[in-house]
Design a protein around this motif. Structure first.
Motif, short mmCIF file in Angstrom:
data_model
loop_
_atom_site.label_atom_id
_atom_site.label_comp_id
_atom_site.label_asym_id
_atom_site.label_seq_id
_atom_site.Cartn_x
_atom_site.Cartn_y
_atom_site.Cartn_z
N ARG A 78 133.26 32.30 -43.42
CA ARG A 78 132.26 32.38 -42.37
C ARG A 78 131.74 33.80 -42.30
NH1 ARG A 78 132.88 28.39 -38.51
NH2 ARG A 78 131.80 29.69 -36.97
N ASP A 79 130.64 33.99 -41.60
CA ASP A 79 130.11 35.34 -41.36
C ASP A 79 130.96 36.11 -40.37
OD1 ASP A 79 128.00 34.89 -43.08
OD2 ASP A 79 126.65 34.21 -41.50
N ASP B 58 132.77 34.32 -33.35
CA ASP B 58 132.25 33.04 -32.87
C ASP B 58 133.29 32.40 -31.94
OD1 ASP B 58 129.81 33.06 -34.23
OD2 ASP B 58 130.72 32.22 -36.04
N LYS C 149 137.48 35.48 -41.13
CA LYS C 149 136.26 35.16 -41.88
C LYS C 149 136.53 34.41 -43.17
CE LYS C 149 134.45 39.24 -42.23
NZ LYS C 149 133.49 40.35 -42.44
#
Length: 197
Positions: free
Chosen positions: A82-83, A117, A170
């Motif tokens: 993920r970012d 997130d 991440k």
């Protein structure tokens, strides 16, 4: 002759049953390859890893992959790179401890949303939609709320209590998991997650 036709029709219907069941249980929802369940024995290694402050290695625990629909109709996927790292909070509207913990998560989301997130996952098999929406509104939650309507994600993550939080980096490794912790400890854990990104 009628008996023969009935027998042939019956055989055809029975032989097509597996195909019907396969097709009727297919979903049109976007869904990448689903992950394997967390090995319950590895949950202990996750907690040990978190307390030691070490980074995950090749034998550590990858977050199981799943895709769920959010309250707003969008879809969100967990698993893989993920970012940003992600905080997953499993909750239910009837869970008093969830109401307490979500206040701290809301505050931390405001602080760290550019680095981390946040996803709330409502384990909603026994929830009425209006109760979910009321909980979200009362607690002023603005991060995505996903609906685990069939406890699919809860099953993949070996969920045994609510609330439960998973911290995932991440690269898709589970860095920590815990039930209801002190707000200061929760803040420290999420600060550390944000700094690791």
């Amino acid at each position: 002759m009628k008996k023969m036709i009935s027998l042939i029709v019956g055989i055809l219907l029975l032989s097509s049953l597996p195909f019907y069941l396969h097709v009727s249980h297919k979903t049109t929802d976007p869904s990448p390859k689903e992950g394997q369940r967390l090995d319950v024995h590895k949950l202990e290694s996750i907690v040990n890893l978190a307390s030691s402050g070490d980074k995950p290695g090749v034998n550590d625990v990858k977050a199981p992959s799943f895709t769920l629909k959010a309250l707003d109709g969008s879809y969100h996927t967990i698993g893989g790179k993920r970012d940003k790292p992600v905080v997953i909070h499993f909750w239910a509207s009837w869970c008093e401890a969830c109401s307490v913990e979500v206040a701290t998560l809301r505050k931390l989301y405001g602080q760290y949303k550019n680095q981390v997130d946040f996803l709330g996952i409502n384990v909603s098999t026994e929830e009425k939609p209006e109760n979910i929406e009321k909980f979200v509104k009362q607690n002023n939650l603005t991060y995505p709320i996903l609906l685990d309507e069939h406890k699919h994600a809860a099953d993949l993550y070996q969920l045994h209590a609510l609330p439960t939080v998973f911290l995932i980096d991440k690269d898709g490794f589970v860095l920590d998991t815990f039930h209801m912790v002190d707000p200061l400890e929760l803040e420290e854990k999420i600060r550390h997650l944000a700094e690791s990104s």
